[in-house]
Design an enzyme around this catalytic site. Structure first.
Site, PDB file in Angstrom:
ATOM      1  CG  ASP A 218      -5.862   9.234  14.998  1.00 29.09           C
ATOM      2  OD1 ASP A 218      -7.042   9.615  14.828  1.00 29.09           O
ATOM      3  OD2 ASP A 218      -5.004   9.260  14.107  1.00 29.09           O
TER       4      ASP A 218
ATOM      5  CD  GLU B 159     -10.426   6.197   8.500  1.00 23.22           C
ATOM      6  OE1 GLU B 159     -10.702   5.700   9.625  1.00 23.22           O
ATOM      7  OE2 GLU B 159     -11.045   7.135   7.995  1.00 23.22           O
ATOM      8  CG  ASN B 160      -5.262   5.162  12.531  1.00 21.11           C
ATOM      9  OD1 ASN B 160      -4.776   5.334  11.411  1.00 21.11           O
ATOM     10  ND2 ASN B 160      -5.471   6.154  13.371  1.00 21.11           N
TER      11      ASN B 160
ATOM     12  N   GLY C 215       0.824  -1.200   0.000  1.00 24.51           N
ATOM     13  CA  GLY C 215       0.000   0.000   0.000  1.00 24.51           C
ATOM     14  C   GLY C 215       0.855   1.245   0.000  1.00 24.51           C
TER      15      GLY C 215
ATOM     16  CG  ASP D  96      -1.179   5.749  12.425  1.00 31.39           C
ATOM     17  OD1 ASP D  96      -0.320   6.277  13.148  1.00 31.39           O
ATOM     18  OD2 ASP D  96      -1.518   6.200  11.321  1.00 31.39           O
TER      19      ASP D  96
ATOM     20  N   GLY E 142       1.090   5.280   1.625  1.00 33.59           N
ATOM     21  CA  GLY E 142       0.608   6.242   2.615  1.00 33.59           C
ATOM     22  C   GLY E 142       0.989   7.649   2.191  1.00 33.59           C
TER      23      GLY E 142
HETATM   24  N1  LIG Z   1       1.836  -3.922   8.618  1.00 36.16           N
HETATM   25  C1  LIG Z   1       1.133  -3.957   7.501  1.00 36.16           C
HETATM   26  N2  LIG Z   1       0.665  -5.127   7.022  1.00 36.16           N
HETATM   27  C2  LIG Z   1      -0.075  -5.147   5.885  1.00 36.16           C
HETATM   28  N3  LIG Z   1      -0.398  -4.047   5.157  1.00 36.16           N
HETATM   29  C3  LIG Z   1       0.047  -2.861   5.590  1.00 36.16           C
HETATM   30  C4  LIG Z   1       0.830  -2.750   6.779  1.00 36.16           C
HETATM   31  N4  LIG Z   1       1.118  -1.443   6.972  1.00 36.16           N
HETATM   32  C5  LIG Z   1       0.543  -0.783   5.966  1.00 36.16           C
HETATM   33  N5  LIG Z   1      -0.100  -1.619   5.118  1.00 36.16           N
HETATM   34  C6  LIG Z   1      -0.824  -1.236   3.894  1.00 36.16           C
HETATM   35  O1  LIG Z   1      -0.179  -0.137   3.314  1.00 36.16           O
HETATM   36  C7  LIG Z   1      -1.046   1.005   3.245  1.00 36.16           C
HETATM   37  C8  LIG Z   1      -0.257   2.276   3.516  1.00 36.16           C
HETATM   38  O2  LIG Z   1       0.125   2.268   4.869  1.00 36.16           O
HETATM   39  P1  LIG Z   1       0.671   3.552   5.609  1.00 36.16           P
HETATM   40  O3  LIG Z   1       0.737   3.213   7.046  1.00 36.16           O
HETATM   41  O4  LIG Z   1       1.888   4.074   4.954  1.00 36.16           O
HETATM   42  O5  LIG Z   1      -0.343   4.654   5.284  1.00 36.16           O
HETATM   43  P2  LIG Z   1      -1.744   4.998   5.862  1.00 36.16           P
HETATM   44  O6  LIG Z   1      -1.823   4.670   7.311  1.00 36.16           O
HETATM   45  O7  LIG Z   1      -2.796   4.423   4.969  1.00 36.16           O
HETATM   46  O8  LIG Z   1      -1.763   6.531   5.611  1.00 36.16           O
HETATM   47  P3  LIG Z   1      -0.960   7.671   6.327  1.00 36.16           P
HETATM   48  O9  LIG Z   1       0.162   7.968   5.434  1.00 36.16           O
HETATM   49  O10 LIG Z   1      -1.994   8.717   6.397  1.00 36.16           O
HETATM   50  O11 LIG Z   1      -0.526   7.194   7.686  1.00 36.16           O
HETATM   51  C9  LIG Z   1      -2.123   0.714   4.271  1.00 36.16           C
HETATM   52  O12 LIG Z   1      -3.285   1.390   3.944  1.00 36.16           O
HETATM   53  C10 LIG Z   1      -2.239  -0.810   4.200  1.00 36.16           C
HETATM   54  O13 LIG Z   1      -3.067  -1.188   3.128  1.00 36.16           O
END
Ligand SMILES: Nc1ncnc2c1ncn2[C@@H]1O[C@H](COP(=O)(O)OP(=O)(O)OP(=O)(O)O)[C@@H](O)[C@H]1O
Length: 306
Positions: free
Chosen positions: A166, A170-171, A50, A184, A52
Site C-alpha cells: 500500500d 498518503e502513507n 491529526g 502505514d 484518522g
Molecule cells: N507519527 C506521526 N507523526 C506526525 N504526525 C502524524 C503521525 N501519525 C499521524 N500523524 C498525523 O495525524 C493524521 C492522522 O493519522 P492517522 O494515521 O490516524 O490517519 P490516516 O493515516 O490519515 O488515515 P486512516 O485513518 O485512513 O489510516 C495524519 O494524517 C498525520 O497528519
C-alpha cells in the site's frame, strides 16, 4: 480489542526492548521494563497532530525519558464496526519488528476499555501528501531522493519477507531532517508464499492485484513506479474518472508521459522499467539504486532539505 495475552506479552516485551535500543531514550533496568505496561499516565499529551478514520493522533512526551512521540488513539468500537481489528493486530505485529531510518517506528501499544493506543515515532514535518499538494509536483532531485529512500526501506522489508502492498503518498510522513518515513503497515503482510488477496487503493494497484492473481514482493516495485510518476507529474499515471477506466488502463499498462511538466528521459526510463505488467520483469530494487537517474539526482544522505 481482543488481543491475546500472549501477543500482549510479546509486544510489551518488544516495546521494552525498543526503549533500550533507541539511543535517545533513557535506559531502564531490564527487569523493570519487562514488567512495564504502558498507560496514559506515562505521557504528557500535547496538541492534536491529526485525525484518522478510527481516532486521533496527539503529540506526546513520555514523562520519564522526555522522549517525544506521536500517540495514536483508536476507538475499539470503530475498529470493531469496520472489522479491522485483525488488520491492526497485523500492523502492530509487523511494524514493531522493523528498524529502518525510512520506516516509522512503532515503540509499543497499550489499551483500556474503550481505546487502543499506539506509541509511534513523531514525524515532525507531517504528511508528504500535503507537501505534494502544495508544490503540485516535485523537482527531480527531490523525487529521486525520496524514491531511493523508499527503495532502501523496501529492500529491508522484503529481506524480512514483509511486503507493504500500500505504498502511496498518503502513507508517507516526513521526519524533522526531511527524511521520508513509511507510516502505514495496515495492508502489509508477512509472507513466504505468493498471495491472492485484493487490497490497496486502485490507482496504485499492479495488474496482478486488480485481476486478483497471485502476487509477491514485486507489487511494491510497481507502486514505487506509480509514486515516482506522481512525484514528477502530480497525478498518478492511470488516473481516470471511473474506477473501471483506471482498472482497464492498469491492466493494459496504458502509460503516457504528458509534455508538461518537463521530465528527463532518464526519469521516464526508470518509471517504464518499474511499470511492467510481467512482475518478474520489473526493475529489481537494488538495480533501481544504480539507475543513472537515481545516481545523478538522489541526495546520498536521503534527506531533502528543501
Ligand atoms: N507519527 C506521526 N507523526 C506526525 N504526525 C502524524 C503521525 N501519525 C499521524 N500523524 C498525523 O495525524 C493524521 C492522522 O493519522 P492517522 O494515521 O490516524 O490517519 P490516516 O493515516 O490519515 O488515515 P486512516 O485513518 O485512513 O489510516 C495524519 O494524517 C498525520 O497528519
Amino acid at each position: 480489542m481482543g488481543i491475546s495475552t500472549e501477543t500482549q506479552q510479546n509486544l510489551s516485551r518488544r516495546s521494552s526492548l525498543a526503549r533500550v535500543d533507541c539511543a535517545s531514550w533513557k535506559i531502564r533496568a531490564a527487569s523493570e521494563a519487562a514488567q512495564k505496561r504502558w498507560t496514559t499516565s506515562d505521557f504528557d499529551i500535547g496538541k492534536p497532530l491529526g485525525r484518522g478514520k478510527f481516532g486521533h493522533v496527539y503529540l506526546a512526551r513520555e514523562k520519564r525519558s522526555n522522549h517525544i512521540v506521536a500517540l495514536k488513539v483508536l476507538f475499539k468500537t470503530q475498529l470493531q464496526q469496520s472489522q479491522v481489528e485483525h488488520q491492526l493486530r497485523r500492523e502492530v505485529e509487523i511494524q514493531s519488528h522493523l528498524r529502518h531510518p525510512n520506516i516509522l517506528r512503532l515503540y509499543g501499544y497499550f489499551y483500556d476499555q474503550k481505546r487502543v493506543y499506539l506509541i509511534l515515532e513523531y514525524a515532525a514535518r507531517g504528511e508528504l501528501y500535503k507537501e505534494l499538494q502544495k508544490c503540485k509536483y516535485f523537482s527531480e532531485r527531490r523525487a529521486a531522493t525520496y524514491v531511493a529512500s523508499l527503495a532502501r526501506a523496501l529492500i529491508y522489508c522484503h529481506g524480512k519477507h514483509v511486503i507493504h502492498r500500500d505504498i502511496k503518498p498518503e502513507n508517507l510522513l516526513i521526519g524533522a531532517q526531511g527524511e521520508l518515513k513509511i507510516a502505514d503497515f495496515g495492508w502489509s503482510v508477512h509472507t513466504f508464499n505468493r498471495r491472492r488477496t485484493m487490497c490497496g487503493t486502485l490507482d496504485y494497484l499492479p495488474p496482478e492485484m486488480v485481476e486478483s492473481l497471485e502476487h509477491d514482493a514485486s507489487v511494491d516495485i510497481w507502486s514505487l513506479g506509480i509514486l515516482c510518476y506522481e512525484f514528477l507529474y502530480g497525478v498518478p499515471p492511470f488516473e481516470a474518472r471511473e474506477h473501471s477506466e483506471t482498472y482497464k488502463r492498469i491492466v493494459q499498462v496504458d502509460l503516457k508521459f504528458p509534455p508538461t511538466p518537463i521530465v528527463s528521459s532518464y526519469a521516464k526510463d526508470l518509471i517504464s522499467q518499474m511499470l511492467v505488467k510481467e512482475s518478474t520483469q520489473r526493475l529489481a530494487l537494488h538495480k533501481l539504486l544504480e539507475h543513472p537517474w537515481i545516481v545523478q539526482n538522489a541526495d546520498p544522505s536521503g534527506l531533502y532539505r528543501g
